[in-house]
Design a protein around this motif. Structure first.
Motif, PDB file in Angstrom:
ATOM      1  N   TYR A 120       0.847  -1.195   0.000  1.00  0.00           N
ATOM      2  CA  TYR A 120       0.000   0.000   0.000  1.00  0.00           C
ATOM      3  C   TYR A 120       0.883   1.246   0.000  1.00  0.00           C
ATOM      4  O   TYR A 120       1.843   1.341   0.770  1.00  0.00           O
ATOM      5  N   SER A 121       0.546   2.217  -0.866  1.00  0.00           N
ATOM      6  CA  SER A 121       1.293   3.482  -0.948  1.00  0.00           C
ATOM      7  C   SER A 121       0.387   4.639  -0.535  1.00  0.00           C
ATOM      8  O   SER A 121      -0.729   4.776  -1.062  1.00  0.00           O
ATOM      9  N   HIS A 122       0.870   5.467   0.395  1.00  0.00           N
ATOM     10  CA  HIS A 122       0.062   6.576   0.890  1.00  0.00           C
ATOM     11  C   HIS A 122       0.051   7.738  -0.095  1.00  0.00           C
ATOM     12  O   HIS A 122       0.833   7.806  -1.045  1.00  0.00           O
ATOM     13  N   GLY A 123      -0.846   8.686   0.146  1.00  0.00           N
ATOM     14  CA  GLY A 123      -0.962   9.858  -0.702  1.00  0.00           C
ATOM     15  C   GLY A 123      -0.007  10.961  -0.307  1.00  0.00           C
ATOM     16  O   GLY A 123       0.754  10.859   0.663  1.00  0.00           O
ATOM     17  N   PHE A 124      -0.053  12.053  -1.072  1.00  0.00           N
ATOM     18  CA  PHE A 124       0.827  13.195  -0.811  1.00  0.00           C
ATOM     19  C   PHE A 124       0.458  13.852   0.515  1.00  0.00           C
ATOM     20  O   PHE A 124      -0.719  14.037   0.835  1.00  0.00           O
ATOM     21  N   SER A 125       1.464  14.220   1.282  1.00  0.00           N
ATOM     22  CA  SER A 125       1.299  14.862   2.580  1.00  0.00           C
ATOM     23  C   SER A 125       0.418  14.018   3.503  1.00  0.00           C
ATOM     24  O   SER A 125      -0.390  14.535   4.271  1.00  0.00           O
ATOM     25  N   VAL A 165       4.642   1.772   4.130  1.00  0.00           N
ATOM     26  CA  VAL A 165       5.671   2.595   4.774  1.00  0.00           C
ATOM     27  C   VAL A 165       5.434   4.051   4.412  1.00  0.00           C
ATOM     28  O   VAL A 165       4.699   4.373   3.476  1.00  0.00           O
ATOM     29  N   ASP A 166       6.082   4.941   5.175  1.00  0.00           N
ATOM     30  CA  ASP A 166       6.117   6.355   4.824  1.00  0.00           C
ATOM     31  C   ASP A 166       7.248   6.582   3.826  1.00  0.00           C
ATOM     32  O   ASP A 166       8.404   6.206   4.088  1.00  0.00           O
ATOM     33  N   PHE A 167       6.934   7.181   2.680  1.00  0.00           N
ATOM     34  CA  PHE A 167       7.972   7.515   1.715  1.00  0.00           C
ATOM     35  C   PHE A 167       8.799   8.704   2.246  1.00  0.00           C
ATOM     36  O   PHE A 167       8.274   9.583   2.928  1.00  0.00           O
ATOM     37  N   PRO A 168      10.088   8.758   1.909  1.00  0.00           N
ATOM     38  CA  PRO A 168      10.982   9.739   2.530  1.00  0.00           C
ATOM     39  C   PRO A 168      10.569  11.197   2.386  1.00  0.00           C
ATOM     40  O   PRO A 168      10.699  11.976   3.334  1.00  0.00           O
ATOM     41  N   LEU A 169      10.058  11.601   1.218  1.00  0.00           N
ATOM     42  CA  LEU A 169       9.830  13.027   0.994  1.00  0.00           C
ATOM     43  C   LEU A 169       8.389  13.420   0.700  1.00  0.00           C
ATOM     44  O   LEU A 169       8.103  14.623   0.596  1.00  0.00           O
ATOM     45  N   THR A 170       7.470  12.486   0.548  1.00  0.00           N
ATOM     46  CA  THR A 170       6.079  12.877   0.278  1.00  0.00           C
ATOM     47  C   THR A 170       5.171  12.673   1.480  1.00  0.00           C
ATOM     48  O   THR A 170       3.986  12.985   1.414  1.00  0.00           O
ATOM     49  N   ASN A 171       5.702  12.157   2.597  1.00  0.00           N
ATOM     50  CA  ASN A 171       4.858  11.987   3.775  1.00  0.00           C
ATOM     51  C   ASN A 171       4.707  13.317   4.512  1.00  0.00           C
ATOM     52  O   ASN A 171       5.485  14.243   4.339  1.00  0.00           O
ATOM     53  N   MET A 172       3.684  13.412   5.358  1.00  0.00           N
ATOM     54  CA  MET A 172       3.340  14.678   6.001  1.00  0.00           C
ATOM     55  C   MET A 172       4.412  15.182   6.967  1.00  0.00           C
ATOM     56  O   MET A 172       4.434  16.366   7.310  1.00  0.00           O
ATOM     57  N   TYR A 173       5.292  14.297   7.405  1.00  0.00           N
ATOM     58  CA  TYR A 173       6.315  14.691   8.370  1.00  0.00           C
ATOM     59  C   TYR A 173       7.692  14.869   7.721  1.00  0.00           C
ATOM     60  O   TYR A 173       8.694  14.983   8.431  1.00  0.00           O
TER      61      TYR A 173
END
Length: 285
Positions: A97-102, A125-133
């Motif tokens: 599963y891939s999360h959305g932007f921010s 997982v949280d992607f390195p540069l598109t996750n909210m944090y």
């Protein structure tokens, strides 16, 4: 100091108000005995969840605003699987599963738990540069690196499935791998399924939930033929249904379109369920 106290009081009142409204308007579940209620309650296995922290040293993380580039790409997230502590074990399909932007992987936890109960191993997982944090703030253009992130995650999980004594030992079928994601994660899944360079030939099926697709021409989908499902809400104001989801079947062979009448874009992320008092939860986005 007085102004600071007033601001704090106002924010506190707003927060308490939102919490109260979220309780009043919280989802009530599906009508008892309905087909949807039966499907939502269906499960075949007890569920096991595991936190993961990974690092891909073969690739770097680019600079983001005032944050310098970093060696390696780091990921934290979860793996859900059927709980088969007692032998014999059997392999299950793997879904990434891939999360959305921010956003973050937490938006897909409800999907991971549900699918694991049906007999899937699901990782997110949280992607390195598109996750909210992300340090420096979410950077949408890093999406071009996310297909390789997913391929790295597949590599790690398949290796663990082959390793004796691992909690995932023997649980993953390497011949049944699917990808799915919401919004930018759906875009990532589409790249994994069809892109001639960024794609992963191990991916056997893909789902894009409210993912952008208007920039893809018919030619893009000719590189491979695999089962693909597009899910879109007709009330989506961030990735408009009419230009992204509606025409998908005319572009991609062997594709299905699931349309949710009145469905919004942000509503596909689990944590936004508390904001159903809004006419359209997309105002958060």
């Amino acid at each position: 100091m007085k102004a600071l106290k007033i601001s704090f009081f106002i924010l506190l009142v707003v927060a308490l108000g939102l919490m109260g409204m979220s309780v009043v308007y919280a989802p009530q579940g599906f009508p008892e005995g309905s087909m949807t209620d039966q499907r939502a309650a269906l499960h075949h296995y007890a569920i096991r969840s595991e936190s993961i922290a990974l690092r891909d040293d073969s690739r770097s993380t680019q600079a983001n605003k005032d944050v310098p580039a970093k060696a390696g790409r780091e990921f934290t997230g979860l793996v859900f699987s059927p709980n088969l502590d007692a032998p014999p074990r059997k392999p299950f399909p793997l879904v990434i599963y891939s999360h959305g932007f921010s956003s973050s992987h937490k938006g897909g936890e409800y999907l991971g738990r549900y699918l694991a109960g049906l007999g899937f191993v699901v990782a997110m997982v949280d992607f390195p540069l598109t996750n909210m944090y992300a340090e420096g703030g979410p950077f949408v253009k890093d999406v071009v690196n996310q297909p390789a992130d997913v391929s790295f995650l597949i590599d790690v999980l398949l290796e663990r499935s082959q390793r004796q004594g691992d909690t995932l030992s023997g649980l993953i079928d390497p011949e049944r791998i699917g990808v799915m994601g919401v919004s930018l994660g759906g875009f990532t899944s589409t790249l994994l399924a069809y892109h001639p360079a960024m794609g992963d030939p191990r991916v056997d099926a893909a789902i894009s939930i409210a993912g952008p697709s208007s920039l893809f021409t018919d030619r893009f989908f000719t590189s491979r033929s695999l089962p693909f499902m597009m899910i879109g809400g007709t009330y989506d104001v961030l990735v408009p249904y009419e230009t992204n989801a509606a025409p998908f079947q005319t572009k991609a062979p062997n594709a299905w379109l699931i349309s949710i009448e009145g469905g919004a874009h942000t509503a596909f992320s689990g944590p936004t369920a508390a904001f159903r008092f809004l006419d359209n939860v997309d105002v958060i986005g």
